[in-house]
Design a protein around this motif. Structure first.
Motif: not given
Length: 233
Positions: A94-121
């Motif tokens: 899941t990915v969300a954007a706040t009204r302040d323009g920040l982005v948060f992500a959580w859940g599976d990250n095996q392909q880097g889909q959280l954008g955190l620079g790693c593959r750790e969920g």
């Protein structure tokens, strides 16, 4: 529809053949938008409060654990004090954007889909930074295992599209088929294209510009062909 993982939010795992109102914590609240993943659901209220329910095997509900929920639960952690304006669900993330323009992500990250620079969920919302730290997020979208962010206009009036995650079918639009672990700008769009909307399928991405041009990239269903960069439809 199917409710085996509680993704319908009715407090049980039964399926429904006709629409039934989702109540629980959403009772009396005005919901602005909803998003669905493989077996989880997220709802965003007009006040910017985010709720989630369904499967949590990979922490995709953002509630800190892997226990599924049969009814809506408020997503807490770092999002409790931040109003959310956009949410999208992938297969197991899941990915969300706040009204302040920040982005948060959580859940599976095996392909880097959280954008955190790693593959750790992640089991709770984690801020996505990198190149996104230089921009204000406007909207987010998710495919099965990739994510896309549209930014607000910069000082030159141009919005930007950044993507990350699986690129196996060219769905990140970055010109290759590798995984991308951090937000990276999609550069194949025409200069000053003024994108205002975006959407993802399982393995493709589409954007619409303010002059109603449509660009797409990723897998072409039924054909042994992929587009690694944006192509006008």
């Amino acid at each position: 529809g199917a409710g085996a993982f509680g993704q319908l939010g009715h407090g049980d795992t039964g399926s429904k053949l006709v629409p039934c109102q989702v109540l629980g914590e959403l009772r009396g609240r005005h919901v602005a938008t909803v998003a669905t993943g493989n077996c989880h659901t997220a709802a965003l209220t007009k006040e910017g409060h985010l709720f989630a329910w369904g499967d949590a095997t990979f922490g995709q509900l953002g509630l800190g654990g892997t226990e599924g929920k049969l009814a809506p639960q408020r997503v807490g952690a770092d999002l409790l004090d931040l109003a959310t304006k956009s949410v999208a669900c992938g297969h197991y993330h899941t990915v969300a954007a706040t009204r302040d323009g920040l982005v948060f992500a959580w859940g599976d990250n095996q392909q880097g889909q959280l954008g955190l620079g790693c593959r750790e969920g992640r089991r709770q919302p984690s801020r996505v930074a990198g190149r996104l730290a230089q921009h204000t997020a406007r909207a987010v979208a998710c495919g099965d295992c990739h994510s896309v962010v549209l930014t607000e206009a910069d000082e030159r009036g141009q919005r930007r599209v950044l993507s990350f995650g699986s690129g196996a079918f060219g769905q990140t639009g970055l010109g290759h088929t590798h995984d991308t672990l951090e937000p990276t700008e999609v550069e194949g769009l025409p200069p000053a294209s003024h994108v205002f909307a975006l959407s993802c399928g399982a393995t493709h991405t589409c954007v619409v510009t303010e002059n109603w041009r449509v660009f797409a990239w990723g897998a072409v269903s039924g054909q042994d062909r992929i587009f690694r960069e944006p192509s006008e439809v």
